[in-house]
Design a protein around this motif. Structure first.
Motif, mmCIF file in Angstrom:
data_model
loop_
_atom_site.group_PDB
_atom_site.id
_atom_site.type_symbol
_atom_site.label_atom_id
_atom_site.label_comp_id
_atom_site.label_asym_id
_atom_site.label_seq_id
_atom_site.Cartn_x
_atom_site.Cartn_y
_atom_site.Cartn_z
ATOM 1 N N THR A 33 0.829 -1.194 0.000
ATOM 2 C CA THR A 33 0.000 0.000 0.000
ATOM 3 C C THR A 33 0.866 1.247 0.000
ATOM 4 O O THR A 33 1.969 1.219 0.543
ATOM 5 C CB THR A 33 -0.928 0.021 1.231
ATOM 6 O OG1 THR A 33 -0.134 0.023 2.434
ATOM 7 C CG2 THR A 33 -1.855 -1.184 1.243
ATOM 8 N N ASN A 35 -2.359 1.255 -2.758
ATOM 9 C CA ASN A 35 -2.626 0.343 -3.865
ATOM 10 C C ASN A 35 -4.093 0.428 -4.254
ATOM 11 O O ASN A 35 -4.868 1.209 -3.675
ATOM 12 C CB ASN A 35 -2.258 -1.087 -3.466
ATOM 13 C CG ASN A 35 -1.751 -1.907 -4.639
ATOM 14 O OD1 ASN A 35 -2.201 -1.746 -5.770
ATOM 15 N ND2 ASN A 35 -0.797 -2.792 -4.370
ATOM 16 N N ASP A 264 -5.054 4.376 2.034
ATOM 17 C CA ASP A 264 -4.206 3.258 1.623
ATOM 18 C C ASP A 264 -4.698 2.533 0.381
ATOM 19 O O ASP A 264 -3.892 2.001 -0.392
ATOM 20 C CB ASP A 264 -4.106 2.234 2.765
ATOM 21 C CG ASP A 264 -3.607 2.844 4.055
ATOM 22 O OD1 ASP A 264 -2.460 3.331 4.074
ATOM 23 O OD2 ASP A 264 -4.373 2.868 5.035
ATOM 24 N N LEU A 265 -6.019 2.461 0.201
ATOM 25 C CA LEU A 265 -6.586 1.639 -0.863
ATOM 26 C C LEU A 265 -7.634 2.414 -1.654
ATOM 27 O O LEU A 265 -8.421 3.182 -1.075
ATOM 28 C CB LEU A 265 -7.216 0.370 -0.284
ATOM 29 C CG LEU A 265 -6.274 -0.586 0.460
ATOM 30 C CD1 LEU A 265 -7.076 -1.629 1.231
ATOM 31 C CD2 LEU A 265 -5.316 -1.261 -0.517
#
Length: 401
Positions: A33, A35, A264-265
Motif C-alpha cells: 500500500t 494500492n 491506503d486503498l
C-alpha cells in the motif's frame, strides 16, 4: 485466516507506506500500500476475462459488489459450494465485498432500520441487515464492508445525517457479532458533509474490533480538493494501525491527494470509465520536464482520427500486452468498427498503467520524493491547480502594482 496490516514508513504529512498481508490455508497474499483493488461488474473486471486479468502482474486484489448479484433473493450464487472465490475464479486474489457499487452509486429509495435499498438490473430491492451477514458467511470473502446508510440526498438535513451514523454503527455491531471466524469486517464511515458527525462516526467505528475502514467520497463535492477536505475530518480521527479504503477517488489527482492524507486503498472504476470512453492512460508521476507538451494530457482519445495512421504503441515504453503487440492505429480502427477487442486492449493497458502508477507512488514515498513529484504532477496536468495558481499570481500582481 489472518489479516495483518504493517506500516513500513510514515511521515508527519500523513504519508503511509505499508502492506496488507492475508494468510489463509497455505496461501499468502501481500498487498503493498498505497494500492488499488480491481473494480468488477457482476464479478468480472470490465472487458477482461480471468485469463486477461492474470496477465496483469500487479493486481493482487478485487472488489465485488453484492448489488450486481441480487436481482432475486437469496442470490443464486449462494447455492454454489466453495464460496465466492471459487465461483468467480478469484482464488488467487484478495477478495473484498461491499453491498453497493462503489463506482456508480445510484440514488434509490430511503433505507430503513432493518434494510438497505439497492439498485439492481430488475429494479430497486431491499436487503435485510441479517440477510446480508448470512450471504457473507456463505460467500466467505476475505473482507467485507459492513452495511452503511449511505446518503444520496443533495442537501440532507442534520437529523438525516445523524440517523445515518446511528444506523451504520448499529449494523456494524450486528456484523461483528454474527460473522463467522476468519472473515474480516471493514467499518464504513458516514456523516456526509457534516464535520461533527464525521468525527463521531470515525471515533465510534474505531472503538469496534474492525479490520479496517471504508470512506465514501461520492456526493461530497465537485472537485478533488473538496472531497478530500471533507474526508479529512474522518481520516484525522482514525487509528494509524488499520488500512483505509476510499471510494469516489479515481483520477490521478484524487489518488495523489488521498495518499497525501493517509488513504491506503482505492478502486479502479476510473480505469473502466476511461476505457468505456475510448481513452488510454499516458500520465506519469515521473515527469522530467514541465514544458514537455506531450505530457500535458493524462489520456489520449483513440476515437480521434488523428490516430488512424499512428503506428506507435498506446504509450512508448509501456510493457503491457497491448503496447507490446498493437498500435494506436489498430485500436482506433477496432473502436470505429465496434469490435470488442478494442476495449479489451484498452482496459488491459489502462489497468496495467494504473497499477504502475501506484507502484511509482510507493517508490516515491520510500525515497522521500512523493511531495515534490506530486507537486510537479499538479503543475503539469491539473487544470484546477493551474487556475488557482493563476488567480494567486494575478492577485499578487494587483497588490504589487
Amino acid at each position: 485466516m489472518s489479516l495483518l496490516f504493517n506500516l513500513l514508513k510514515t511521515s508527519e504529512k500523513s504519508l503511509r507506506l505499508g502492506n496488507l498481508i492475508l494468510i489463509k490455508n497455505e496461501q499468502k497474499i501481500i498487498l503493498d500500500t498505497p494500492n488499488c483493488l480491481a473494480y468488477t461488474v457482476r464479478g468480472c473486471v470490465p472487458h477482461l476475462t480471468p485469463d486477461n486479468l492474470h496477465d496483469i502482474p500487479l493486481i493482487e486484489a478485487v472488489t465485488v459488489t453484492l448489488e450486481h448479484f441480487i436481482d432475486v433473493q437469496p442470490p443464486p450464487s449462494t447455492q454454489f459450494p466453495g464460496g465466492l472465490h471459487k465461483f468467480l475464479n478469484f482464488e488467487k486474489y484478495f477478495l473484498f465485498i461491499d453491498i453497493r457499487d462503489s463506482g456508480n452509486i445510484k440514488a434509490v429509495s430511503s433505507n430503513a432500520d432493518k434494510y438497505v435499498s439497492i439498485y439492481t438490473n430488475h429494479g430497486v430491492r431491499q436487503v435485510m441487515f441479517d440477510s446480508y451477514i448470512e450471504y457473507m458467511n456463505i460467500y466467505k470473502p476475505d473482507v467485507f464492508a459492513s452495511l452503511a446508510d449511505k446518503i444520496t440526498d443533495e442537501v440532507p438535513s442534520l437529523k438525516r445525517i445523524r440517523k445515518s451514523v446511528d444506523r451504520t454503527l448499529k449494523w456494524l455491531d450486528n456484523a461483528l457479532s454474527n460473522v463467522k471466524e476468519g472473515i474480516h469486517v471493514f467499518g464504513v464511515l458516514t456523516g456526509h458533509n457534516n464535520k461533527e458527525e464525521r468525527i463521531r462516526s470515525a471515533k465510534e467505528t474505531a472503538k469496534r474490533n474492525v479490520s479496517g475502514f471504508v470512506l465514501n467520497g461520492n456526493f461530497l463535492g465537485n472537485t478533488s480538493r473538496e472531497r478530500i477536505n471533507i474526508l479529512k475530518s474522518s481520516l484525522d480521527n482514525l487509528p494509524s494501525n488499520k488500512p483505509r479504503l476510499a471510494y469516489g477517488l479515481g483520477t490521478p489527482e484524487d489518488i495523489l491527494l488521498g495518499v497525501s492524507e493517509g488513504i491506503d486503498l482505492f478502486d479502479t472504476h476510473y480505469a473502466a470509465k476511461m476505457t468505456d470512453a475510448g481513452h488510454a492512460f499516458i500520465f506519469s508521476l515521473d515527469i522530467k520536464n514541465d514544458l514537455d507538451s506531450c505530457k500535458q494530457q493524462k489520456t489520449i482519445n483513440l476515437w480521434d482520427t488523428y490516430f488512424r495512421d499512428d503506428i506507435q504503441p498506446l504509450l512508448v515504453g509501456c510493457q503491457c500486452y497491448s503496447c507490446q503487440n498493437h498500435t494506436r492505429a489498430y485500436i482506433h480502427h477496432l473502436l470505429n468498427v465496434h469490435e470488442m477487442l478494442a476495449t479489451v486492449l484498452l482496459m488491459s493497458h489502462n489497468l496495467f498503467h494504473y497499477t504502475k502508477f501506484f507502484k511509482s507512488i510507493r517508490e516515491s514515498i520510500d525515497q522521500g520524493t512523493f511531495s515534490s513529484k506530486a507537486e510537479r504532477f499538479f503543475k503539469v496536468y491539473d487544470d484546477e491547480y493551474k487556475q488557482e495558481k493563476e488567480m494567486t499570481e494575478n492577485s499578487t500582481t494587483v497588490i504589487l502594482n
